[in-house]
Design an enzyme around this catalytic site. Structure first.
Site: not given
Lengths: 200, 754, 341
Positions: B720-721
């Site tokens: 996600g990052e």
């Protein structure tokens, strides 16, 4: 899906000429409702909104935005509040088939106009609109919050003839912010759906 | 023992919550219907430092429909400040009359309607006792101190960096800055509270269902068992909904005073000050290298703004110091206390700002060495974490660079700045490393399966756009040999088994591993019963060798029986299991802590024998108009390698969205502050720029296959990052290539290049 | 948002009667006309505008939304929406700068809502004006001071400002109308009148709270844009960091009447840099009779920005504005337009 409205005024296309085009509907909103709505009686006023083919009678604060009327008084929460000041597009609805922002529309001023929200887009049998299906097929969203506004905007974008090229789609979908960054997939979804959509 | 993960995962699967999201049926917190709500509106401070001397409420109370106004005087003693993720103090709201920052909640109006509440809030008159505030770096009155090192953040140091730098054959030494940024999820910050006798239900978008429950209960002095939090869908979070912020408890108190549900939908501008943000940083980076490009010295220092009471900081040197092989490392981080709200997690909190400096610096070093920037990374690539000396569990950095470079056509680049153009547009190509630690947390899950193969999985995980529902459904269905379409997933409700905070890109690894464990328990029970039953075709087989596949329980020799037959041997009805998972490396009590709302995580830098990170590489083309200097980004290729990919369809969206966040960090986002008053001035979506559809490039995401059986049993790294990390530097590097101008302060805008 | 009485005006005389106290010159008049609502409803929510009476003039669109091209020029009904005019084939062909200024403004949704009349009256985006929690704003509270001058003024005006107000006019269409000698048609209690577009917005002149020269009860009914050789060779260039849906950092409206390489007549408007819709006769004068090349274009832009005053955050504006105008002029020169109209 859209019922013809008998509260609209006579068509003025003849006056304005054939090229009047898109704005004819909005130009012709000669109201058939009371001309004056007061701040008396606690500021509440009676109004009738035509949403997704049905008439809804409301008695709400004259200051109520169309968005708040939908969300807080009619449980039509598919229209989303992302900024409440015309900067994000999450509240986009179709009014007389045009995409407009329900957050900057006073509910009382939307009387006599045909309002379509995301809840009214699928068929009566629940069959998804081609644009809705295309958004799923292309994973054209993540959190989904801007999605109802994106989809209604996309439907209008195609109907307006603004979905011919990728650049055209990108420009004419720029009024709908997506913080998750699904934009390229929104473009793909529109390209998938545009050929499947009937006119009007 | 896990099955072959390639058998379980990797099939692109449309989101199981897709129909709900495209039809408007998905209920985000403020969409949840509650009976007869009253509406709250926040009154926030117009000064950044001082005290509320008095509130004049007559005009507000006279507004028809106003029911109640909460202030320090009438409710201040009823709640404690919310606990912070870092365990330290933070600013207060109604608990005292003190004003710590602009936009602090100082009163809450409750009225019969949204419209009346807004009008009354605007009529509240405040007498301030104002003091001159400090806005940010260089403002008079800020206090600077070294950050507190923690177990997760220890200021990496090794060798003698100062001496090595002095002796280096080639060096760069530069200062960088990154601006204040706000998450600005499109869903506003909302809270709806409903009491039923002693039971409180909170509807609020959250990345930590059990954390919110426990924190609010503590604030209100309640038994957490009396509090339920619900957040079935979250309209974007990016870290902003991870911690508990002040508004929630006050809305609960408002609802209690009224004996009626109370609903708050804070405005977009209030969202800039009632939640958290990414603080501005200043950084100093010095790199020394030998002529062949090998790093000999690494010095990275950071300064981060925070509020007066909080020591919050992200200390990204803990990541940057591990990026490349280097024998001499020195790092330091300082916090700068100003009259601001307390910052918090925002997508890749440490890496986004700190990797901007490192990856810009690597490009500067490559230029100084007259070396290709990819080759500079290759020369310094390492399989050993240079800080801890532990091996990386896997590291596919150069594979990402090579595959992305080939796709991008990097070999066609003329390295000379300003050498490439198309008509009036100067063209620049840049690249940078992406990385993010692989974290995983404890979790619990409940799974029920019927003889017909219908599966229900329940856990208080968080759908913040990551495809969490679908990850759980895929894991359960495939592990049980059943169908995704027959799987129902319930998330986002604290009445379900607890899951750690959805942060640090741990969600997929955390939830998939606990759900897999539940499925494994189902398999075990079915297998043991079958192998013990003489009537079963699997009688006598080794129970451990049986697998659930294609609707059957199957032995290694091909003998099998239908799922229904296998299940009905165990129960006449539904089989339900409750699984709990404490990932390897968890501290004792990690699972017990879940039920107290604690959000533990095993971090990529906190493992016993290995260091676990995911890696990637960004390539971007920028175009700068030679006259008016607008910057456009027509083309991006990003490659990532992150272990097992559970759902390539949603993973692609997350990588792509992350990369767009990186572009946005490079070119658009910055919260502006009025320096004299320490007040934000562009707190809206017209003036705080995020990309629109027309800004988005042709973006290609490559996933480089990678197997890693050390990160966790299913080999899942977070995704996600990582997408955002390094992209800001890739853009800055491309801008340098296009123009010959090195911009070290973000964002880079037309005016930066005039 | 304060309580108000909502009324609909079915025709012009009703609008003038109901709107007798509009006093639109004042930013905070107690009566406001509502058309698309994109500015008014926004500012009412922000508590900046607090009308007690809102007069919905959208029914006037039945008669006042036309677009007509004649030999004398272009007539635009004030209630026509931005999107309608932006897409109108006659406007795109004969007045491309007008079409471009509209299609580069706002978003499709906003353009579908906003009327031309409302659009030209769009209020400044100055953050200190748009948020009443700031005490000092001469435009919102006469005599209270200006916070922007010593505050955050990144997107504030550099032309036409004074020591009382540096707010920037944020619109696009108005910049073209100012450059192109447009007239505003007005209808009010004492009948109809015409006003030069450049006289619609008042200069700062120490009274920034008085924005226009509209008289009480006056409604904008339309715009006349004269015919001219420069209208076809025209463009609107808008420079901004985002590719779309952003206000201008700097913009230029340019119309050229060329005799071969030589400028016969020029029309120049500047946006994103000025207190009000800005025409630059100084720049036009530099160009007339000269060959249009890089040097003359630069000389014209120097003239245009000779009076620029900056305040720190907007120090970049004159340079960006000059570059924008040079680019616009050279781009207009190279437009494939036949000079015969």
């Amino acid at each position: 899906m859209h019922q013809s409205s008998d509260t609209r005024g006579p068509s003025r296309r003849g006056v304005m000429g054939a090229a009047a085009g898109l704005a004819a509907g909005s130009a012709a909103r000669v109201a058939a409702q009371p001309a004056v709505s007061g701040a008396e009686s606690g500021g509440h006023v009676a109004m009738r909104l035509q949403i997704n083919g049905h008439d809804h009678d409301l008695n709400v604060d004259v200051r109520t935005s169309l968005l708040d009327a939908l969300r807080e008084h009619l449980d039509l929460t598919g229209s989303k509040k992302g900024c409440d000041q015309g900067q994000c597009g999450a509240c986009t609805v179709l009014i007389d088939d045009q995409r407009e922002l329900s957050c900057l529309t006073l509910a009382i001023a939307a009387q006599g106009r045909r309002i379509t929200t995301i809840e009214g887009l699928a068929g009566a049998d629940g069959a998804l609109h081609p644009m809705q299906q295309a958004f799923i097929d292309n994973d054209a969203f993540q959190c989904g919050y801007c999605t109802p506004g994106q989809i209604l905007s996309a439907v209008a974008c195609v109907a307006e003839g603004h979905a011919t090229t990728d650049a055209d789609i990108q420009e004419h979908m720029s009024g709908n912010l997506c913080r998750c960054g699904a934009y390229p997939k929104i473009v793909l979804a529109i390209k998938q759906a545009r050929g499947q959509m009937g006119r009007g | 023992m896990p099955r072959d993960t390639a058998e379980l995962f990797g099939k692109p699967t449309p989101r199981i919550d897709g129909v709900a999201k495209v039809t408007g049926a998905a209920r985000y917190a403020s969409d949840e219907p509650v009976a007869n709500p009253a509406f709250a509106w926040l009154v926030t401070s117009a000064i950044a430092r001082g005290r509320v001397g008095g509130l004049r409420l007559d005009s507000a109370k006279a507004v028809p429909g106003v029911i109640d106004i909460l202030t320090h005087d009438n409710v201040g003693a009823l709640a404690q400040p919310p606990a912070q993720m870092d365990g330290g103090p933070t600013t207060t709201t109604l608990e005292t009359d003190q004003i710590w920052h602009d936009g602090q909640i100082i009163a809450i109006v409750v009225a019969e309607s949204f419209e009346a509440a807004r009008e009354a809030a605007n009529r509240v008159e405040v007498d301030y006792v104002a003091e001159p505030p400090s806005a940010t770096f260089d403002s008079p009155g800020v206090q600077v101190e070294p950050h507190k090192t923690t177990e997760d953040s220890k200021d990496p140091a090794k060798g003698d960096a100062a001496a090595a730098l002095a002796a280096a054959e080639v060096k760069i030494d530069a200062r960088y800055s990154t601006p204040t940024q706000h998450h600005n999820p499109i869903e506003l910050f909302t809270t709806t509270c409903v009491w039923d006798g002693p039971h409180l239900t909170i509807y609020e978008g959250s990345q930590a269902m059990w954390g919110l429950k426990a924190n609010v209960a503590k604030q209100l002095g309640m038994d957490p068992a009396m509090v339920r939090t619900i957040s079935r869908f979250v309209g974007g979070a990016f870290g902003s909904r991870g911690g508990t912020t002040s508004r929630t408890a006050w809305i609960a108190i408002a609802a209690k005073r009224l004996g009626r549900p109370v609903k708050l939908v804070a405005t977009r501008d209030q969202g800039f000050t009632i939640a958290t943000y990414r603080a501005e940083t200043r950084q100093h980076l010095a790199l020394g290298a030998s002529r062949d490009g090998k790093l000999t010295a690494f010095v990275h220092e950071g300064w981060e703004v925070t509020s007066r009471p909080s020591g919050y900081n992200v200390a990204g040197v803990d990541t940057t110091a591990r990026m490349y092989a280097c024998p001499n490392i020195a790092t330091a981080v300082h916090v700068v206390h100003a009259d601001r709200n307390t910052p918090g997690f925002m997508r890749a909190p440490p890496e986004t700002p700190y990797m901007f400096a490192l990856e810009s610096g690597m490009d500067e070093l490559a230029h100084a060495l007259n070396m290709d920037p990819i080759e500079l990374r290759r020369v310094n690539d390492t399989k050993i974490d240079p800080v801890s000396g532990k091996p990386f569990s896997s590291r596919s950095l150069m594979a990402c660079f090579d595959q992305a470079a080939a796709k991008f056509g990097w070999s066609g680049r003329n390295p000379k700045p300003g050498s490439m153009r198309d008509g009036d547009w100067l063209i620049g190509w840049g690249c940078a490393t992406a990385t993010y630690p692989t974290n995983i947390g404890p979790a619990a899950a409940r799974l029920a399966v019927t003889p017909e193969g219908k599966v229900t999985v329940q856990l208080a995980a968080h759908e913040i756009g990551t495809g969490a529902y679908t990850v759980v459904a895929i894991t359960a269905a495939r592990s049980l040999g059943l169908k995704v379409d027959d799987t129902t997933v319930m998330l986002g409700d604290s009445s379900l088994p607890p899951v750690t905070v959805a942060g640090g890109s741990n969600n997929a690894a955390t939830t998939a591993n606990v759900v897999y464990k539940a499925c494994e328990e189902v398999r075990r029970r079915l297998a043991e019963a079958a192998t013990a039953d003489p009537a079963s075709p699997l009688h006598g087989a080794d129970a451990a060798s049986l697998q659930l596949k294609g609707g059957t329980l199957m032995g290694p020799t091909g003998a099998s029986e239908p799922f229904k037959a296998a299940l009905s041997r165990v129960t006449g009805g539904v089989l339900e299991v409750h699984a709990e998972n404490a990932p390897q490396g968890s501290k004792p009590g990690a699972v017990a802590g879940l039920y107290e709302g604690k959000s533990a995580m095993v971090r990529g830098t906190g493992r016993e024998n290995v260091t676990t990170f995911a890696f990637g590489a960004h390539f971007v083309e920028v175009r700068v108009h030679e006259r008016t200097r607008e910057i456009r980004t027509p083309r991006v290729v990003s490659a990532f390698s992150a272990g097992t990919i559970v759902n390539p369809m949603t993973a692609h969206s997350q990588f792509m969205g992350g990369a767009l966040w990186g572009l946005s960090a490079a070119l658009f986002e910055a919260t502006e502050i009025d320096r004299k008053t320490a007040r934000y001035v562009n707190h809206n979506l017209a003036d705080y720029l995020i990309p629109v559809n027309a800004d988005v490039p042709d973006i290609q995401v490559l996933v480089v296959p990678e197997e890693d059986d050390q990160v966790n049993p299913l080999g899942i790294k977070g995704i996600g990052e990582i997408g955002i990390v390094g992209m800001n530097a890739a853009v800055a590097n491309a801008v340098f290539h296009a123009t010959g101008t090195r911009i070290r302060d973000l964002p880079i805008r037309a005016e930066s290049l005039l | 948002m304060r309580p108000f009485t909502y009324e609909r005006a079915g025709d012009l005389s009703e609008a003038s009667r109901l709107g007798a106290n509009t006093g639109q010159g004042q930013t905070d008049a107690p009566v406001q006309f509502l058309a698309g609502g994109t500015t008014l409803v926004d500012l009412m929510k922000l508590d900046v505008l607090r009308p007690t009476r809102v007069v919905d003039i959208s029914p006037l669109g039945a008669d006042l939304a036309g677009v007509a091209l004649t030999s004398r020029g272009l007539h635009l009904g004030a209630l026509a929406t931005m999107s309608k005019v932006a897409e109108h084939p006659d406007v795109r062909r004969a007045y491309p700068a007008i079409a471009e200024s509209l299609s580069l403004a706002a978003s499709d949704q906003l353009r579908n809502m906003a009327s031309l009349g409302g659009n030209v009256l769009q209020r400044t985006r100055c953050p200190y004006y748009r948020d009443p929690s700031w005490e000092a704003c001469n435009k919102r509270r006469p005599g209270s001071g200006c916070t922007a001058i010593q505050g955050y003024n990144h997107n504030h005006a550099v032309l036409g400002v004074d020591e009382n107000c540096i707010a920037q006019y944020p619109g696009d269409l108005g910049v073209v109308l100012a450059a192109f000698d447009a007239e505003v048609e007005l209808s009010g209690p004492s009948g109809a009148r015409l006003l030069a577009f450049t006289s619609l917005h008042r200069p700062a002149d120490g009274e920034p709270h008085l924005e226009t020269n509209l008289r009480p009860g006056e409604v904008i009914t339309g715009f006349n844009v004269p015919a001219g050789a420069w209208t076809r060779r025209s463009l609107y260039l808008k420079v901004r960091d985002r590719s779309s849906y952003e206000f201008a950092l700097a913009s230029a409206a340019v119309g050229l009447d060329m005799d071969g390489e030589t400028v016969r007549q020029a029309r120049i408007g500047l946006g994103g840099v000025a207190y009000r819709p800005w025409r630059s006769p100084e720049a036009e004068a530099v160009l007339v009779g000269k060959p249009l090349d890089e040097a003359t274009a630069k000389a014209a832009t120097d003239a245009a920005f000779a009076g620029a005053v900056t305040h720190g955050g907007n120090d970049f504006k004159p340079e960006l504005g000059r570059r924008t105008l040079v680019r616009a002029l050279l781009q207009a020169q190279s437009l494939p337009v036949s000079e015969a109209s």
